[in-house]
Design an enzyme around this catalytic site. Sequence first.
Site, PDB file in Angstrom:
ATOM      1  N   HIS A   1       0.904  -1.081  -0.079  1.00  0.00           N
ATOM      2  CA  HIS A   1       0.059   0.099  -0.141  1.00  0.00           C
ATOM      3  C   HIS A   1       0.810   1.264  -0.044  1.00  0.00           C
ATOM      4  O   HIS A   1       1.371   1.611   1.023  1.00  0.00           O
ATOM      5  CB  HIS A   1      -0.806   0.150   1.200  1.00  0.00           C
TER       6      HIS A   1
ATOM      7  N   HIS B   1       1.426   5.443  -1.502  1.00  0.00           N
ATOM      8  CA  HIS B   1       1.278   6.601  -2.323  1.00  0.00           C
ATOM      9  C   HIS B   1       2.603   7.093  -3.067  1.00  0.00           C
ATOM     10  O   HIS B   1       3.468   7.478  -2.309  1.00  0.00           O
ATOM     11  CB  HIS B   1       0.520   7.562  -1.673  1.00  0.00           C
TER      12      HIS B   1
ATOM     13  N   ARG C   1       2.186   9.584  -5.654  1.00  0.00           N
ATOM     14  CA  ARG C   1       1.936  11.106  -6.097  1.00  0.00           C
ATOM     15  C   ARG C   1       2.377  11.015  -7.525  1.00  0.00           C
ATOM     16  O   ARG C   1       2.612  10.090  -8.091  1.00  0.00           O
ATOM     17  CB  ARG C   1       2.558  12.120  -5.434  1.00  0.00           C
TER      18      ARG C   1
ATOM     19  N   ASN D   1      -5.227   7.310  -5.819  1.00  0.00           N
ATOM     20  CA  ASN D   1      -6.000   8.752  -5.491  1.00  0.00           C
ATOM     21  C   ASN D   1      -5.175  10.002  -5.763  1.00  0.00           C
ATOM     22  O   ASN D   1      -4.812  10.776  -5.242  1.00  0.00           O
ATOM     23  CB  ASN D   1      -6.398   8.551  -3.934  1.00  0.00           C
TER      24      ASN D   1
ATOM     25  N   LYS E   1      -9.149  -0.188  -5.559  1.00  0.00           N
ATOM     26  CA  LYS E   1      -9.282   0.325  -4.405  1.00  0.00           C
ATOM     27  C   LYS E   1     -10.534   1.047  -4.071  1.00  0.00           C
ATOM     28  O   LYS E   1     -10.805   1.981  -4.936  1.00  0.00           O
ATOM     29  CB  LYS E   1      -8.044   1.477  -4.414  1.00  0.00           C
TER      30      LYS E   1
ATOM     31  N   HIS F   1     -10.664   1.222   1.849  1.00  0.00           N
ATOM     32  CA  HIS F   1     -10.225   2.089   2.999  1.00  0.00           C
ATOM     33  C   HIS F   1     -11.462   2.039   3.759  1.00  0.00           C
ATOM     34  O   HIS F   1     -12.546   2.704   3.436  1.00  0.00           O
ATOM     35  CB  HIS F   1      -9.961   3.687   2.359  1.00  0.00           C
TER      36      HIS F   1
ATOM     37  N   HIS G   1      -4.602  -0.734   5.788  1.00  0.00           N
ATOM     38  CA  HIS G   1      -4.039  -0.088   7.134  1.00  0.00           C
ATOM     39  C   HIS G   1      -5.147   0.082   8.483  1.00  0.00           C
ATOM     40  O   HIS G   1      -5.580   0.614   8.760  1.00  0.00           O
ATOM     41  CB  HIS G   1      -3.781   1.366   6.932  1.00  0.00           C
TER      42      HIS G   1
ATOM     43  N   ASP H   1       1.483   2.549   3.312  1.00  0.00           N
ATOM     44  CA  ASP H   1       0.726   3.801   3.330  1.00  0.00           C
ATOM     45  C   ASP H   1       1.437   5.029   3.345  1.00  0.00           C
ATOM     46  O   ASP H   1       1.135   6.220   4.189  1.00  0.00           O
ATOM     47  CB  ASP H   1      -0.647   3.821   4.360  1.00  0.00           C
TER      48      ASP H   1
ATOM     49  N   HIS I   1       3.243  14.511   1.763  1.00  0.00           N
ATOM     50  CA  HIS I   1       2.581  16.040   1.670  1.00  0.00           C
ATOM     51  C   HIS I   1       3.454  16.920   1.892  1.00  0.00           C
ATOM     52  O   HIS I   1       4.372  16.705   2.785  1.00  0.00           O
ATOM     53  CB  HIS I   1       1.250  16.234   2.364  1.00  0.00           C
TER      54      HIS I   1
ATOM     55  N   ALA J   1      -3.644  14.757   5.548  1.00  0.00           N
ATOM     56  CA  ALA J   1      -3.418  13.411   6.455  1.00  0.00           C
ATOM     57  C   ALA J   1      -2.530  12.462   5.422  1.00  0.00           C
ATOM     58  O   ALA J   1      -2.436  12.576   4.193  1.00  0.00           O
ATOM     59  CB  ALA J   1      -4.758  12.813   6.453  1.00  0.00           C
TER      60      ALA J   1
HETATM   61  O1  DOR Z   1      -3.346   9.575   5.868  1.00  0.00           O
HETATM   62  C1  DOR Z   1      -3.700   9.333   4.685  1.00  0.00           C
HETATM   63  N1  DOR Z   1      -3.061   9.811   3.651  1.00  0.00           N
HETATM   64  N2  DOR Z   1      -4.643   8.204   4.607  1.00  0.00           N
HETATM   65  C2  DOR Z   1      -5.236   7.817   3.477  1.00  0.00           C
HETATM   66  O2  DOR Z   1      -6.171   7.166   3.281  1.00  0.00           O
HETATM   67  C3  DOR Z   1      -4.671   8.670   2.132  1.00  0.00           C
HETATM   68  C4  DOR Z   1      -3.293   9.181   2.268  1.00  0.00           C
HETATM   69  C5  DOR Z   1      -3.067  10.425   1.349  1.00  0.00           C
HETATM   70  O3  DOR Z   1      -3.375   9.985   0.201  1.00  0.00           O
HETATM   71  O4  DOR Z   1      -2.739  11.357   1.643  1.00  0.00           O
HETATM   72 ZN    ZN Z   2      -3.441   5.115   1.553  1.00  0.00          ZN
END
Ligand code: DOR
Ligand code: ZN
Length: 333
Positions: free
Chosen positions: A10, A12, A14, A38, A92, A131, A165, A237, A241, A253
């Site tokens: 899992h 991310h 970007r 996402n 997802k 999720h 998660h 996960d 950011h 988040a």
């Molecule tokens: O903390 C998180 N950040 N939880 C998520 O489900 C998405 C992720 C994000 O894409 O920033």
């Molecule tokens: Zn995630």
Amino acid sequence: MTLKNPLDMHLHLRENPILKCVAPHSIRNFRAAVIMPNLVPPVCDLTRLKDYKTQILQADEDENFTPLMTLFFKDYDEKFLQNIKDEIFAIKLYPAGITTNSQAGVSSFELEKLKPVLNAMSELEIPLLVHGETNDFVMDREQNFAKIYELLAKNFPKLKIVMEHITTKTLCELLKDYENLYATLTLHHLMLTLDDVLGAKLNPHLFCKPIAKRYEDKEALCELAFSGYSKIMFGSDSAPHPREQKECCGCAAGIFSAPVILPLLAELFEAHSNLENLQKFISDNACQIYHFNFKKDKIISLEKQEWQVPSHYGELVPFMAGELLKFQIKNVD
Ligand code: DOR
Ligand code: ZN
């Protein structure tokens, strides 16, 4: 200490420019990773998916890394899924608006509405990654989603359903009740409770969804991971950011853990378990669940040598920034 074919189930990454900064940490140290869809706009069609995969592969030179691509859940028809099946690893599902870039997610869990696409996924053996949070009080969101997991598990017994998660004792128990339920577990949820996030001073870099819960929840998660339980897979996960979106009012988040994953897991498993169970958690369990068979292995050696986690990577602040860790990656083969 050596680890064979670490898998991040899992992740991310970007898009550029962040992708370029974060992807090498995962590409170099993992054999494969499940890539979350996402983005803005979400990954919903073959063109976007292929373009995204190319961007990922161009972010670093290591050929011994497989990005396992996912689609953002929608009411896809069976023909579309049949055509795209070989290009994707899974789909997802996000409840609408529950986390970063999930506005286009599912707003109703009425079975009749979900049936056509979930039946098609069952038939085509496409796993469903979920999720699992409702819109209730923040500490209850995950446990209140348990009834939806049960509904899905009962009605689609041939569908592989992954509770992503997980953070609660409730879901640790649910996992054992249904054959077709599996789960991923992050590094940060093995280490944190809500106290770490906001019990003393508020730490925005530890704010993520689902939020870290109580001590008894963390204990239940640790028990599953450290025992090497076969239905639990590691999924970081890691969700970067930029600092200005974390250290502000309306903090995004996500915890950017990619740079510290293997050293920290080594440290945790050395203290609470053993290397055999770490190998299960980081790779073997997922290999069994999904019948992975890699043509070329990737072996990671770690050595006991202290290092300090950088305070930042460009505009990104990593998990454990500035902290001393005991293990370092020595070699990748
Ligand atoms: O903390 C998180 N950040 N939880 C998520 O489900 C998405 C992720 C994000 O894409 O920033
Ligand atoms: Zn995630």
